[in-house]
Design an enzyme around this catalytic site. Structure first.
Site, PDB file in Angstrom:
ATOM      1  N   GLU A  14       0.834  -1.206   0.000  1.00  0.00           N
ATOM      2  CA  GLU A  14       0.000   0.000   0.000  1.00  0.00           C
ATOM      3  C   GLU A  14       0.863   1.248   0.000  1.00  0.00           C
ATOM      4  O   GLU A  14       0.577   2.228  -0.691  1.00  0.00           O
ATOM      5  CB  GLU A  14      -0.923   0.002   1.234  1.00  0.00           C
ATOM      6  N   ASP A  67      -7.845   2.018   7.472  1.00  0.00           N
ATOM      7  CA  ASP A  67      -6.491   2.582   7.525  1.00  0.00           C
ATOM      8  C   ASP A  67      -6.458   3.654   8.602  1.00  0.00           C
ATOM      9  O   ASP A  67      -7.475   3.945   9.227  1.00  0.00           O
ATOM     10  CB  ASP A  67      -6.099   3.157   6.153  1.00  0.00           C
TER      11      ASP A  67
HETATM   12 CO    CO Z   1       0.976   4.995   5.441  1.00  0.00          CO
HETATM   13 ZN    ZN Z   2      -1.770   3.232   5.749  1.00  0.00          ZN
END
Ligand code: CO
Ligand code: ZN
Length: 341
Positions: free
Chosen positions: A204, A227
């Site tokens: 990511e 997240d």
């Molecule tokens: Co990050």
């Molecule tokens: Zn992240």
């Protein structure tokens, strides 16, 4: 939950080298998985099938990234000093004086070239890793070796501090939600009318790469990323609403995506109905796996639940424990009932 978060954050896993994290996650989720596989990019895909007898179950992909920022050796000089390139968003303000650990266990401390102006921050090409070598020949690392920042997990009252809270705290929320959806009703747990794919994604931090391939593979009807989101509650921070301890953030926009308004409304409705505190999130920098899911194939309605964090991409990322608990509550509430967008 804290013990698992400590384990997760103290595990090595820069982008592309998520193997240790995957092993740990796999051991946690295996008892709750109906199907489990690892794809070509290393994403761990865990399926939880809908309650028997459910018709027209929707496929929902829940993504949390396993990788963290790190460093890769690019050059070793005659005296054994190591230069590196960044893996992901390594900020120079957090680097000097730090410690790193390589996959082979080698430790290093970070120093920098003499500065013309003592008050400036050294650029990353003026920074080196000292691994204790006396010269190039006895240097225990070589070109291409990968390091992660090294710092133990610690508790400060209700605040939890660790490296790679981004996004091991999201990984934790995914694991705990899967667990809560699997408990027998008698124990206060729930089940789901949906066909759930919990995806523990890779890479990511270098551009939502694992989420892109796994979203293509899963082909979901709806996507949610889990997240962290930088909080705006510290002195002279960017003017943003997100604060520690006020609940999970429901993303409305970040520079990489406009969350599907129907998904945003679904999240807000569910939080209010279940009396779970939440915050409205407009983030001024960064993006998440939700971007990759939204743009997969012909497009997917997608949103993101974020846990507010201070000092993102530093070795001391801080979250509030109540936000972690409320994120599990909210995600569980979202997944155990029909969507009704
Ligand atoms: Co990050
Ligand atoms: Zn992240």
């Amino acid at each position: 939950m804290k013990t698992l978060l400590k384990q997760l954050t103290e595990t090595f896993g820069p982008s592309g080298y998520e193997g240790d994290v995957r092993k740990l996650v796999r051991a946690e989720v295996e008892p709750f998985a109906d199907e489990l596989k690892v794809d070509a990019l290393g994403n761990l895909i865990v399926r939880k099938k809908p309650l028997k007898g459910t018709k027209d179950a929707k496929k929902i992909m829940i993504a949390a990234h396993m990788d963290e920022i790190g460093l890769m050796v690019s050059h070793v000089d005659e005296n054994g000093f190591v230069r590196f390139s960044a893996i992901g968003g390594v900020f120079r303000r957090y680097v000097p004086g730090g410690r790193v650990r390589f996959l082979n266990g080698t430790q290093g401390v970070i120093g920098y070239d003499r500065l013309d102006n003592i008050n400036e921050l050294p650029a990353l090409d003026k920074v080196y890793i000292d691994v204790g070598a006396a010269g190039k020949k006895d240097c225990p690392v070589k070109i291409g070796d990968v390091a992660a920042f090294d710092r133990p997990f610690t508790e400060m009252g209700n605040r939890l501090v660790a490296k790679s809270m981004d996004d091991r705290v999201g990984v934790l929320v995914a694991i705990e939600t899967l667990r809560s959806l699997t408990l027998p009703y008698a124990q206060g747990g729930a089940s789901t009318p949906h066909d759930l794919y919990f995806v523990f994604t890779t890479q990511e931090e270098v551009g939502v790469r694992g989420a892109a391939t796994s979203a293509y593979g899963v082909d979901p009807d709806l996507g949610i990323a889990l997240d962290v989101t930088p909080a705006g509650d510290t002195p002279k921070a960017l003017k943003m609403e997100m604060a520690l301890g006020k609940g999970p953030c429901i993303k409305i926009q970040d520079p990489g995506m406009i969350a599907d308004p129907r998904v945003v409304q679904w999240m807000i409705r569910t939080a209010e109905k279940n009396k779970i505190p939440y915050q409205r999130e407009v983030l001024l920098m960064g993006s998440t796996d939700a971007r990759a899911i939204q743009l997969a194939r012909a497009g997917v309605p997608a949103g993101c639940l974020s846990i507010p964090v201070r000092y993102v991409h530093s070795p001391s990322e801080m979250v509030d424990y109540s936000d972690v608990q409320n994120s599990v509550k909210l995600l569980t509430a979202l997944l155990r009932a029909p969507i009704g967008l």
